[in-house]
Design an enzyme around this catalytic site. Structure first.
Site, PDB file in Angstrom:
ATOM      1  N   HIS A  80       0.851  -1.197   0.000  1.00  0.00           N
ATOM      2  CA  HIS A  80       0.000   0.000   0.000  1.00  0.00           C
ATOM      3  C   HIS A  80       0.876   1.233   0.000  1.00  0.00           C
ATOM      4  O   HIS A  80       1.838   1.326   0.748  1.00  0.00           O
ATOM      5  CB  HIS A  80      -0.885   0.005   1.253  1.00  0.00           C
ATOM      6  CG  HIS A  80      -1.919   1.084   1.230  1.00  0.00           C
ATOM      7  ND1 HIS A  80      -3.194   0.876   0.744  1.00  0.00           N
ATOM      8  CD2 HIS A  80      -1.870   2.379   1.609  1.00  0.00           C
ATOM      9  CE1 HIS A  80      -3.879   2.008   0.832  1.00  0.00           C
ATOM     10  NE2 HIS A  80      -3.094   2.936   1.356  1.00  0.00           N
ATOM     11  N   ASP A 159     -13.855   3.901   7.708  1.00  0.00           N
ATOM     12  CA  ASP A 159     -12.806   4.705   7.063  1.00  0.00           C
ATOM     13  C   ASP A 159     -13.386   5.514   5.910  1.00  0.00           C
ATOM     14  O   ASP A 159     -13.012   6.664   5.692  1.00  0.00           O
ATOM     15  CB  ASP A 159     -11.667   3.806   6.562  1.00  0.00           C
ATOM     16  CG  ASP A 159     -10.649   4.633   5.791  1.00  0.00           C
ATOM     17  OD1 ASP A 159     -10.070   5.548   6.406  1.00  0.00           O
ATOM     18  OD2 ASP A 159     -10.465   4.405   4.583  1.00  0.00           O
ATOM     19  N   ARG A 166     -12.636  13.964   6.409  1.00  0.00           N
ATOM     20  CA  ARG A 166     -11.285  14.544   6.552  1.00  0.00           C
ATOM     21  C   ARG A 166     -10.909  15.329   5.302  1.00  0.00           C
ATOM     22  O   ARG A 166     -10.298  16.393   5.370  1.00  0.00           O
ATOM     23  CB  ARG A 166     -10.249  13.431   6.766  1.00  0.00           C
ATOM     24  CG  ARG A 166     -10.306  12.833   8.159  1.00  0.00           C
ATOM     25  CD  ARG A 166      -9.539  11.530   8.210  1.00  0.00           C
ATOM     26  NE  ARG A 166      -8.139  11.687   7.860  1.00  0.00           N
ATOM     27  CZ  ARG A 166      -7.392  10.740   7.304  1.00  0.00           C
ATOM     28  NH1 ARG A 166      -7.888   9.559   7.024  1.00  0.00           N
ATOM     29  NH2 ARG A 166      -6.138  10.973   7.017  1.00  0.00           N
ATOM     30  N   SER A 181      -6.416   4.776   9.095  1.00  0.00           N
ATOM     31  CA  SER A 181      -7.146   4.646   7.831  1.00  0.00           C
ATOM     32  C   SER A 181      -6.536   3.529   6.987  1.00  0.00           C
ATOM     33  O   SER A 181      -7.241   2.622   6.510  1.00  0.00           O
ATOM     34  CB  SER A 181      -7.083   5.993   7.091  1.00  0.00           C
ATOM     35  OG  SER A 181      -7.435   5.856   5.754  1.00  0.00           O
ATOM     36  N   LYS A 185      -7.867  -0.825   6.675  1.00  0.00           N
ATOM     37  CA  LYS A 185      -8.190  -1.474   5.394  1.00  0.00           C
ATOM     38  C   LYS A 185      -7.273  -2.677   5.149  1.00  0.00           C
ATOM     39  O   LYS A 185      -7.696  -3.710   4.642  1.00  0.00           O
ATOM     40  CB  LYS A 185      -8.059  -0.466   4.248  1.00  0.00           C
ATOM     41  CG  LYS A 185      -9.201   0.546   4.246  1.00  0.00           C
ATOM     42  CD  LYS A 185      -9.029   1.618   3.181  1.00  0.00           C
ATOM     43  CE  LYS A 185      -7.906   2.556   3.496  1.00  0.00           C
ATOM     44  NZ  LYS A 185      -7.978   3.889   2.938  1.00  0.00           N
TER      45      LYS A 185
END
Ligand code: URA
Length: 438
Positions: A80, A159, A166, A181, A185
């Site tokens: 990620h 999220d 946000r 966040s 995930k």
């Protein structure tokens, strides 16, 4: 909720029960957006201690489905990126690691603002389906070794809600909010090994190395705490990665990397991340894994794997035979230098915005992406330029979008008369044993 907001505003830590109450209320809609936003801003200013962050992340992960990847045989890896400009590494890393017999079942996101998203990039390939049902997803990974799809609707819904708020309340660049966040995930997505690419610099949420390393450490701690082998790279986002920004343009550059002809920085980063994922999956020492990665690029297996993956998801692989046709936009415009000197620095966020202005990204969630829009960068930080040299080529379908995007791009470049210092590609590597600065 008023008590919870006040407690955080005054710098105290929230209990597990208070966190659960907040996350439940966020998902079921019983807490109004103004109170959620107020708590997010309080967290932005006051931070979170480690226990609180772990509870917050787990509550977010469990707010939706926890995917069980056990129908996929063998070790499953995931990667990620915290978001950057021209960051197309997932599209190369997935087929590379799959060619080395390590499975990658990856759920990726879309771009928003100045950062791109892998799902948008892959969707520039005609026919490519980013929505697969679970059985199809699992079968593809079992058979081919890789699949990259969009995030399932019920993955960490808390999220989704928090990120959207946000984004419009100025509370994205917060270390605990980004860490929770991303890790919620990743934990919900079910892989055994997680490699994080924490971007650092003018095109990233983390602008300096110290903050980026702290974010990396927090995410590694959360992952390891939950039984996942977790590592993080802190990499340079003071200039775009590779030369191309924009969806089809980035797919083209990935094909170049997989054919062994990619730009040096992008190729090196893709090789490093792939080798580290193989090492994490138990394939050998890092140097051995790097040799395997270079071999599957050289012998064409990685490119063939990419084609297999794209074809399995309905994509038209004939586009790879005519990449210039695939990436051809109606309008191509050369942006030229108006002075002599060295490019000393690039405001990478502004460059991402310039690409969005050409149609490559979304200005709002509803915007429609122009797959061929984007920027090919010809001169990057450290390069010497003369008046009239081509700095970049802009691609768009609408000529009227050019002029404001060109202005934004030119303002993003800073010049100097001396050769600037060479910048690093990787600043640090973080694992459960600590931080290795490079
Ligand atoms: N990427 C995410 O998924 N979440 C963040 O908060 C920042 C980047």
């Amino acid at each position: 909720m008023v008590d919870i907001i006040s407690k955080k505003r005054d710098g105290a830590s929230l209990s597990k029960g208070e966190i659960q109450y907040f996350i439940d209320g966020c998902v079921d809609g019983s807490i109004p957006d103004y109170q959620t936003s107020a708590l997010l801003m309080a967290i932005y200013f006051q931070g979170m201690e480690d226990r609180e962050l772990a509870d917050f992340t787990m509550a977010m992960a469990h707010s939706g489905e926890m995917i069980d990847l056990s129908p996929i045989k063998g070790v499953k890896v995931d990667k990620h990126s915290t978001g950057g400009v021209g960051d197309k590494t997932t599209m190369a890393v997935a087929p590379i690691v799959a060619s080395c017999d390590v499975k990658i079942a990856k759920m990726s996101g879309r771009g928003l603002g100045h950062t791109g998203g892998t799902v948008d990039k892959l969707e520039s390939i005609p026919g490519y389906r980013t929505v697969l049902d679970k059985d199809e997803f699992f079968n593809q990974v079992n058979e081919i070794g890789a699949s990259v799809i969009g995030q399932s609707g019920n993955l960490a819904p808390a999220d989704k809600k928090l990120y959207a708020l946000r984004d419009v309340t100025g509370s994205v660049p917060s270390i605990p909010l980004i860490a929770s966040s991303i890790m919620s995930k990743k934990l919900a997505a079910g892989a055994d090994c997680i490699l994080l690419d924490v971007k650092c610099g003018s095109g990233a949420f983390m602008k300096n190395v110290a903050d980026a390393v702290t974010l990396a450490e927090k995410m590694v701690t959360i992952g390891e705490h939950n039984g996942k082998r977790t590592m993080a790279y802190v990499t340079n986002m003071n200039m775009p990665l590779g030369q191309n920004i924009g969806n089809a343009l980035e797919v083209k550059e990935v094909v170049d990397v997989l054919n062994g002809k990619g730009p040096e920085d992008l190729t090196k980063e893709c090789e490093e991340l792939s080798a580290t994922l193989l090492m994490m999956a138990g394939k050998g020492r890092h140097s051995e894994c790097l040799a395997m990665v270079k071999e599957v690029i050289k012998n064409g297996q990685a490119m063939n794997k990419f084609k297999e993956m794209v074809q399995a998801q309905g994509g038209d692989i004939s586009v790879f035979d005519d990449l210039d046709g695939f990436t051809k936009a109606a309008v191509c415009y050369e942006v030229k230098a108006d002075r002599d000197g060295y490019i000393a620095s690039m405001d990478t966020e502004a460059i991402g915005i310039a690409s969005t202005m050409l149609g490559a990204g979304r200005e709002t969630m509803e915007s429609v992406i122009d797959p061929t829009a984007g920027i090919t960068i010809c001169k990057k930080t450290g390069d010497k330029v003369h008046v009239g040299d081509v700095l970049a080529v802009f691609h768009t379908s609408r000529e009227e979008l050019l002029s404001p995007a060109v202005k934004r791009y030119l303002e993003a470049l800073n010049y100097s008369q001396q050769t600037p210092e060479q910048s690093k590609l990787v600043y640090a590597v973080v694992d459960k044993n600590g931080v290795k600065k490079l």
